[in-house]
Design an enzyme around this catalytic site. Structure first.
Site, PDB file in Angstrom:
ATOM      1  N   VAL A  67       0.920  -0.989  -0.247  1.00 37.23           N
ATOM      2  CA  VAL A  67       0.306   0.198  -0.138  1.00 37.23           C
ATOM      3  C   VAL A  67       0.836   1.155   0.179  1.00 37.23           C
ATOM      4  CG1 VAL A  67      -1.630   1.657   0.802  1.00 37.23           C
ATOM      5  CG2 VAL A  67      -1.499  -1.187   1.693  1.00 37.23           C
ATOM      6  N   CYS A  68       0.748   1.968  -0.339  1.00 37.35           N
ATOM      7  CA  CYS A  68       1.149   3.337  -0.503  1.00 37.35           C
ATOM      8  C   CYS A  68       0.025   4.329  -0.614  1.00 37.35           C
ATOM      9  CB  CYS A  68       2.400   3.595  -1.853  1.00 37.35           C
ATOM     10  SG  CYS A  68       1.422   3.824  -3.316  1.00 37.35           S
ATOM     11  N   TYR A  69       0.843   4.896  -1.086  1.00 39.80           N
ATOM     12  CA  TYR A  69      -0.783   7.457  -1.605  1.00 39.80           C
ATOM     13  C   TYR A  69      -1.587   6.830  -2.155  1.00 39.80           C
ATOM     14  CZ  TYR A  69       2.413   9.240   1.958  1.00 39.80           C
ATOM     15  OH  TYR A  69       3.238   9.815   2.555  1.00 39.80           O
ATOM     16  N   GLY A  71      -1.365   3.798  -5.386  1.00 41.78           N
ATOM     17  CA  GLY A  71      -0.715   2.903  -6.146  1.00 41.78           C
ATOM     18  C   GLY A  71      -0.156   2.969  -6.983  1.00 41.78           C
ATOM     19  N   PHE A  96      -3.724   4.396  -0.211  1.00 46.08           N
ATOM     20  CA  PHE A  96      -4.300   4.331   1.274  1.00 46.08           C
ATOM     21  C   PHE A  96      -5.459   5.566   1.022  1.00 46.08           C
ATOM     22  CE2 PHE A  96      -5.239   6.520   4.599  1.00 46.08           C
ATOM     23  CZ  PHE A  96      -5.512   5.260   5.544  1.00 46.08           C
TER      24      PHE A  96
END
Length: 109
Positions: A67-69, A71, A96
């Site tokens: 998971v990042c900010y 995708g 996220f």
């Protein structure tokens, strides 16, 4: 072997997996302050200092969701993890930010 060593995962599928208690490892590669302010329950923060522990502790056959900010960065991290021998690696589409909008009840922090 395909060009892409990881798969994309949509938020609805991840929510189903979490609700069903599927065994998986969730890693969040956002900055530490963002992680503390909100993250998917059960996820662990992953950065250069914690990657060795992840590699030591997580079985290669266990699914890993990155998971990042939004995708995007998670795709690079997922490809790297697949290169480390993880068989099922996923990048969360929308990251996220999208997850928090779609599943606000599934945000810890």
């Amino acid at each position: 072997m395909s060009q892409t060593a990881f798969d994309h995962l949509d938020p609805a599928t991840l929510a189903q997996w979490l609700d069903a208690g599927e065994p998986l490892t969730l890693v969040d590669i956002r900055d530490p302050m963002s992680f503390v302010q909100g993250h998917i329950p059960g996820s662990r923060h992953l950065d250069n200092t914690s990657i060795a522990a992840l590699l030591d502790e997580t079985p290669r056959e266990r699914p890993v969701v990155v998971v990042c900010y939004h995708g995007h960065s998670s795709q690079q991290a997922a490809a790297w993890l697949a290169g480390q021998g993880y068989v099922q690696v996923y990048s969360l589409d929308g990251g996220f930010t999208d997850w928090a909008v779609r599943h606000p009840a599934h945000v810890a922090g």
